[in-house]
Write a protein that holds these residues in place. Structure first.
Motif: not given
Ligand code: ACO
Length: 322
Positions: A28-30, A278-280, A211-216, A151-153, A36-38, A32-34, A248-253
């Motif tokens: 369950e994702t879009t 993506g992140n390779t 598994q990842m604590q994305g925010n942290e 795991d969509r996260t 915008e966040r990455t 737009e979400w991907i 840079p490492h390509q994890a997130n824009e």
């Molecule tokens: N599609 C739609 N919604 C989603 C998705 C998805 N794929 N994934 C999560 N959500 C939802 C969550 O469930 C949450 O919903 P809720 O508010 O109802 O609980 C909401 O979106 C927000 O989730 P957050 O985790 O707070 O979103 P955030 O803005 O932090 O973005 C992300 C998540 C992209 C993972 C971000 O934290 C991030 O990029 N972290 C860095 C992690 C990373 O890049 N790791 C890679 C390896 S380490 C490295 O290479 C640096």
């Protein structure tokens, strides 16, 4: 003391492209979400029969061709990977066999997304001490094999690929400095919580993935990368304005933009491939480097800052006179 210079780069991405729209059908994702966040729009996924070593071989051969050297003149092989073909032998030994090289040291480095920087650092030290003359350093990953596709996260973030460089001993400037760090206290924030010797039953069931604590991770990555940029510039007595290219490492824009802002670098001087790769993991920095070398953006004599952050946590940088 000798310097180590990059004399060839290479890259390989598997043929199959998985778009954000394809992911919409799995979790369950879009799109737009991907985006915008990455910033990620698509990633490449290895074919069922393709292994990390297959990807590594393609990238390595391209780097060796670009260097214009005889394959058997390579006297060390380092492969950075989190997704090795087998428990053993190392992917580096498998690659050595493919390349038809005999006798030189070959080993893997495991530092997740920072693996290539770790490999580069080790190679540079061997060349600087005179122990090696030509080192092949590869970052190669099939992250799709350890992703939890339910795991969509996390599943939207990763991709497969390989990048490589050949380093050669030279009296010209090359790698100016490398900086590598780790702090294992954060191991649970980004991990695969099972393996050969820990929770091995779950591991064997194949049901466990990243598994990842994305925010942290996000916050730590931005702060730590800012610090390593300062450390690197300070050691070399350079100013932010002396850097021509950030690779840079390509994890997130958003993480990349935050680091560029800290360097006061316009995004035109930052190599980004995360949108299409993506992140390779360990492959991301050498893949980005290879793209910008081949499209002519990076020119000889320019100063490059390579940096990465990943699971462990591990982080590192390399300052290079290209
Ligand atoms: N599609 C739609 N919604 C989603 C998705 C998805 N794929 N994934 C999560 N959500 C939802 C969550 O469930 C949450 O919903 P809720 O508010 O109802 O609980 C909401 O979106 C927000 O989730 P957050 O985790 O707070 O979103 P955030 O803005 O932090 O973005 C992300 C998540 C992209 C993972 C971000 O934290 C991030 O990029 N972290 C860095 C992690 C990373 O890049 N790791 C890679 C390896 S380490 C490295 O290479 C640096």
């Amino acid at each position: 003391m000798m310097n180590s210079r990059i004399i060839g780069t290479g890259g390989y991405l598997p043929e199959r492209v998985m778009s954000n729209q394809d992911l919409e059908k799995i979790v369950e994702t879009t799109d737009e979400w991907i985006v915008e966040r990455t910033g990620i729009k698509q990633r490449h996924i290895a074919a069922e029969e393709q292994s990390t070593c297959d990807l590594a071989e393609q990238a390595a051969r391209q780097a060796i061709d670009a260097a214009g050297i005889a394959i058997d003149s390579i006297d060390m092989i380092i492969v950075a990977t989190t997704t090795p073909d087998r428990v053993f032998p190392s992917t580096a030994c498998l690659l050595q066999r493919r390349l038809g090289i005999h006798g030189c040291p070959a080993f893997d480095v495991q530092a997740v997304c920072t693996g290539f920087i770790y490999g580069l650092s080790v190679a540079d030290k061997f060349i600087k001490t005179g122990a090696s003359k030509r080192v092949l350093v590869v970052g190669a990953e099939t992250m799709s094999r350890i992703v939890d596709w339910s795991d969509r996260t996390t599943c939207v973030l990763f991709g497969d690929g390989a990048g490589a460089v050949v380093l050669e001993a030279s009296d010209q400037p090359g790698i100016l400095s490398t900086h590598i760090h780790a702090d294992g206290q954060y191991s649970e924030l980004l991990h695969v919580p099972a393996g050969v010797s820990f929770h091995h039953a779950e591991f064997k069931s194949g049901k466990i993935g990243i598994q990842m604590q994305g925010n942290e991770v996000f916050k730590m990555a931005v702060n730590t990368l800012g610090r390593i940029v300062d450390e690197t510039l300070q050691e070399n007595g350079l100013d932010k304005s002396d850097i021509d290219w950030l690779v840079p490492h390509q994890a997130n824009e958003r993480i990349i933009k935050a680091t560029a802002k800290k360097l006061r670098m316009p995004m035109e001087r930052v190599v980004t491939t995360v949108q299409t790769h993506g992140n390779t993991s360990a492959a991301s920095v050498p893949l980005a480097l290879n793209v910008a070398v081949r499209d002519g953006r990076i020119q000889r004599g320019e100063t490059l800052l390579l940096e990465a952050f990943g699971g462990g946590f591990t982080w590192g940088s390399a300052l290079i006179k290209y």
